[in-house]
Design a protein around this motif. Structure first.
Motif, PDB file in Angstrom:
ATOM      1  N   PHE A   4       0.827  -1.204   0.000  1.00  0.00           N
ATOM      2  CA  PHE A   4       0.000   0.000   0.000  1.00  0.00           C
ATOM      3  C   PHE A   4       0.863   1.256   0.000  1.00  0.00           C
ATOM      4  O   PHE A   4       0.548   2.236  -0.661  1.00  0.00           O
ATOM      5  CB  PHE A   4      -0.916  -0.016   1.234  1.00  0.00           C
ATOM      6  CG  PHE A   4      -1.970   1.043   1.248  1.00  0.00           C
ATOM      7  CD1 PHE A   4      -3.146   0.886   0.539  1.00  0.00           C
ATOM      8  CD2 PHE A   4      -1.798   2.205   1.995  1.00  0.00           C
ATOM      9  CE1 PHE A   4      -4.136   1.865   0.564  1.00  0.00           C
ATOM     10  CE2 PHE A   4      -2.779   3.183   2.022  1.00  0.00           C
ATOM     11  CZ  PHE A   4      -3.951   3.012   1.305  1.00  0.00           C
ATOM     12  N   LEU A   5       1.971   1.239   0.740  1.00  0.00           N
ATOM     13  CA  LEU A   5       2.836   2.412   0.855  1.00  0.00           C
ATOM     14  C   LEU A   5       4.115   2.304   0.015  1.00  0.00           C
ATOM     15  O   LEU A   5       5.026   3.112   0.171  1.00  0.00           O
ATOM     16  CB  LEU A   5       3.196   2.652   2.323  1.00  0.00           C
ATOM     17  CG  LEU A   5       2.032   3.122   3.186  1.00  0.00           C
ATOM     18  CD1 LEU A   5       2.426   3.184   4.648  1.00  0.00           C
ATOM     19  CD2 LEU A   5       1.499   4.466   2.715  1.00  0.00           C
ATOM     20  N   PHE A   8       6.332   5.395  -1.026  1.00  0.00           N
ATOM     21  CA  PHE A   8       6.328   6.517  -0.085  1.00  0.00           C
ATOM     22  C   PHE A   8       7.703   6.530   0.573  1.00  0.00           C
ATOM     23  O   PHE A   8       8.075   5.595   1.279  1.00  0.00           O
ATOM     24  CB  PHE A   8       5.212   6.364   0.955  1.00  0.00           C
ATOM     25  CG  PHE A   8       5.115   7.509   1.913  1.00  0.00           C
ATOM     26  CD1 PHE A   8       4.805   8.786   1.459  1.00  0.00           C
ATOM     27  CD2 PHE A   8       5.333   7.320   3.267  1.00  0.00           C
ATOM     28  CE1 PHE A   8       4.727   9.858   2.341  1.00  0.00           C
ATOM     29  CE2 PHE A   8       5.252   8.388   4.156  1.00  0.00           C
ATOM     30  CZ  PHE A   8       4.948   9.654   3.692  1.00  0.00           C
ATOM     31  N   LEU A  45       2.406  12.524   2.484  1.00  0.00           N
ATOM     32  CA  LEU A  45       1.538  11.345   2.505  1.00  0.00           C
ATOM     33  C   LEU A  45       0.230  11.629   1.770  1.00  0.00           C
ATOM     34  O   LEU A  45      -0.245  10.802   0.999  1.00  0.00           O
ATOM     35  CB  LEU A  45       1.265  10.902   3.940  1.00  0.00           C
ATOM     36  CG  LEU A  45       0.377   9.664   4.089  1.00  0.00           C
ATOM     37  CD1 LEU A  45       1.043   8.428   3.470  1.00  0.00           C
ATOM     38  CD2 LEU A  45       0.061   9.412   5.567  1.00  0.00           C
ATOM     39  N   ARG A  46      -0.337  12.803   2.002  1.00  0.00           N
ATOM     40  CA  ARG A  46      -1.582  13.175   1.325  1.00  0.00           C
ATOM     41  C   ARG A  46      -1.410  13.131  -0.196  1.00  0.00           C
ATOM     42  O   ARG A  46      -2.230  12.534  -0.904  1.00  0.00           O
ATOM     43  CB  ARG A  46      -2.028  14.582   1.750  1.00  0.00           C
ATOM     44  CG  ARG A  46      -3.315  15.028   1.050  1.00  0.00           C
ATOM     45  CD  ARG A  46      -3.642  16.470   1.339  1.00  0.00           C
ATOM     46  NE  ARG A  46      -2.845  17.412   0.589  1.00  0.00           N
ATOM     47  CZ  ARG A  46      -3.037  17.733  -0.692  1.00  0.00           C
ATOM     48  NH1 ARG A  46      -3.977  17.150  -1.396  1.00  0.00           N
ATOM     49  NH2 ARG A  46      -2.257  18.626  -1.281  1.00  0.00           N
ATOM     50  N   LEU A  49      -0.953   9.475  -1.475  1.00  0.00           N
ATOM     51  CA  LEU A  49      -2.213   8.715  -1.507  1.00  0.00           C
ATOM     52  C   LEU A  49      -3.161   9.250  -2.567  1.00  0.00           C
ATOM     53  O   LEU A  49      -3.839   8.470  -3.253  1.00  0.00           O
ATOM     54  CB  LEU A  49      -2.867   8.728  -0.128  1.00  0.00           C
ATOM     55  CG  LEU A  49      -2.095   7.971   0.953  1.00  0.00           C
ATOM     56  CD1 LEU A  49      -2.685   8.236   2.329  1.00  0.00           C
ATOM     57  CD2 LEU A  49      -2.043   6.486   0.654  1.00  0.00           C
ATOM     58  N   ARG A  52      -2.682   7.896  -5.914  1.00  0.00           N
ATOM     59  CA  ARG A  52      -3.121   6.502  -6.034  1.00  0.00           C
ATOM     60  C   ARG A  52      -4.639   6.358  -5.895  1.00  0.00           C
ATOM     61  O   ARG A  52      -5.155   5.261  -5.753  1.00  0.00           O
ATOM     62  CB  ARG A  52      -2.391   5.652  -4.999  1.00  0.00           C
ATOM     63  CG  ARG A  52      -0.956   5.381  -5.457  1.00  0.00           C
ATOM     64  CD  ARG A  52       0.009   5.257  -4.310  1.00  0.00           C
ATOM     65  NE  ARG A  52       1.369   5.108  -4.816  1.00  0.00           N
ATOM     66  CZ  ARG A  52       2.122   6.119  -5.243  1.00  0.00           C
ATOM     67  NH1 ARG A  52       1.679   7.340  -5.242  1.00  0.00           N
ATOM     68  NH2 ARG A  52       3.359   5.908  -5.693  1.00  0.00           N
ATOM     69  N   TRP A  54      -6.740   7.652  -3.478  1.00  0.00           N
ATOM     70  CA  TRP A  54      -7.314   7.623  -2.136  1.00  0.00           C
ATOM     71  C   TRP A  54      -7.665   9.034  -1.681  1.00  0.00           C
ATOM     72  O   TRP A  54      -6.993   9.993  -2.044  1.00  0.00           O
ATOM     73  CB  TRP A  54      -6.330   6.991  -1.152  1.00  0.00           C
ATOM     74  CG  TRP A  54      -6.069   5.550  -1.450  1.00  0.00           C
ATOM     75  CD1 TRP A  54      -5.020   5.042  -2.163  1.00  0.00           C
ATOM     76  CD2 TRP A  54      -6.878   4.452  -1.087  1.00  0.00           C
ATOM     77  NE1 TRP A  54      -5.129   3.679  -2.246  1.00  0.00           N
ATOM     78  CE2 TRP A  54      -6.271   3.282  -1.596  1.00  0.00           C
ATOM     79  CE3 TRP A  54      -8.067   4.321  -0.371  1.00  0.00           C
ATOM     80  CZ2 TRP A  54      -6.796   2.015  -1.414  1.00  0.00           C
ATOM     81  CZ3 TRP A  54      -8.594   3.055  -0.194  1.00  0.00           C
ATOM     82  CH2 TRP A  54      -7.963   1.918  -0.708  1.00  0.00           C
ATOM     83  N   THR A  55      -8.696   9.154  -0.860  1.00  0.00           N
ATOM     84  CA  THR A  55      -9.036  10.445  -0.275  1.00  0.00           C
ATOM     85  C   THR A  55      -8.601  10.446   1.187  1.00  0.00           C
ATOM     86  O   THR A  55      -8.666   9.417   1.873  1.00  0.00           O
ATOM     87  CB  THR A  55     -10.543  10.758  -0.363  1.00  0.00           C
ATOM     88  OG1 THR A  55     -11.272   9.769   0.359  1.00  0.00           O
ATOM     89  CG2 THR A  55     -11.002  10.775  -1.805  1.00  0.00           C
ATOM     90  N   THR A  56      -8.150  11.602   1.634  1.00  0.00           N
ATOM     91  CA  THR A  56      -7.665  11.750   2.995  1.00  0.00           C
ATOM     92  C   THR A  56      -8.514  12.771   3.729  1.00  0.00           C
ATOM     93  O   THR A  56      -8.982  13.748   3.153  1.00  0.00           O
ATOM     94  CB  THR A  56      -6.185  12.185   3.017  1.00  0.00           C
ATOM     95  OG1 THR A  56      -6.013  13.316   2.159  1.00  0.00           O
ATOM     96  CG2 THR A  56      -5.276  11.069   2.537  1.00  0.00           C
ATOM     97  N   VAL A  82      -8.124   7.547   5.915  1.00  0.00           N
ATOM     98  CA  VAL A  82      -8.013   7.298   4.480  1.00  0.00           C
ATOM     99  C   VAL A  82      -9.105   6.332   4.030  1.00  0.00           C
ATOM    100  O   VAL A  82      -9.360   5.323   4.692  1.00  0.00           O
ATOM    101  CB  VAL A  82      -6.622   6.707   4.142  1.00  0.00           C
ATOM    102  CG1 VAL A  82      -6.480   6.442   2.649  1.00  0.00           C
ATOM    103  CG2 VAL A  82      -5.505   7.618   4.651  1.00  0.00           C
TER     104      VAL A  82
END
Length: 186
Positions: A4-5, A8, A45-46, A49, A52, A54-56, A82
């Motif tokens: 997932f990361l 990063f 990080l925001r 993500l 990719r 994803w919403t934060t 997330v």
């Protein structure tokens, strides 16, 4: 979590129930995955993500708002939640960790700081970094949720004496009236 990361490029570590489970081998049900990052890396990080899909969201002191291009300022002691979109379940909880002069800082006891390598450990099998169990339990001591009480009952007896001493002393500094400040029955 490693997948997932993947990509990063800042330090991150697993916290919460998953860290307790990894350290002890005693499993329990989990609602989501919990990791932490240096609060200074929240924007990175925001963006990572968002790239990719994803919403934060920023969770702080009882409120929740989008953590996106409109609302980029967040407190270093808040958290990021997330999920894929507003209709999807939460998949990741990221309580942010403040750092000072390159040191991990206990956000509940800001005078307590240490190198990240002392606050965490790296598992030989999966190569992932985990928050030390006594620190996880310390964070849970500040809450009164049923799952945190259950975690304490399960995992406190598994800590060694040095970890128990650190936990007892830290809890007594946070809240001298907390039951854990008097000690533990194990």
């Amino acid at each position: 979590m490693a997948d997932f990361l993947d990509g990063f490029d800042r330090p991150w570590w697993i916290v919460g129930g998953w860290a307790l489970e990894k350290a002890t081998g005693v499993s329990r049900a989990h609602e989501d995955m919990d990791i932490s990052v240096d609060a200074a890396d929240a924007e990175r990080l925001r963006l990572f993500l968002a790239d990719r899909g994803w919403t934060t969201w920023n969770a702080d002191s009882g409120w929740l708002r989008p953590f996106d291009h409109r609302f980029r300022d967040i407190r270093p002691t808040s958290g990021i939640w997330v999920r894929a979109d507003a209709q999807s379940p939460w998949v990741l909880d990221v309580p942010l960790t403040p750092f000072r002069d390159g040191l991990w800082v206990n956000k509940k006891l800001p005078e307590q700081a240490m190198p990240l390598d002392q606050a965490t450990w790296v598992d030989d099998d999966d190569g992932l970094r985990y928050l030390r169990s006594e620190i996880v339990l310390f964070m849970k001591a500040a809450q009164v949720r049923e799952k945190d009480v259950a975690d304490a009952e399960t995992y406190l007896p598994l800590l060694d004496s040095l970890s128990l001493d650190w936990l007892r002393e830290s809890v007594s500094r946070m809240d001298p009236s907390h039951p854990w400040a008097r000690g533990f029955d194990n």
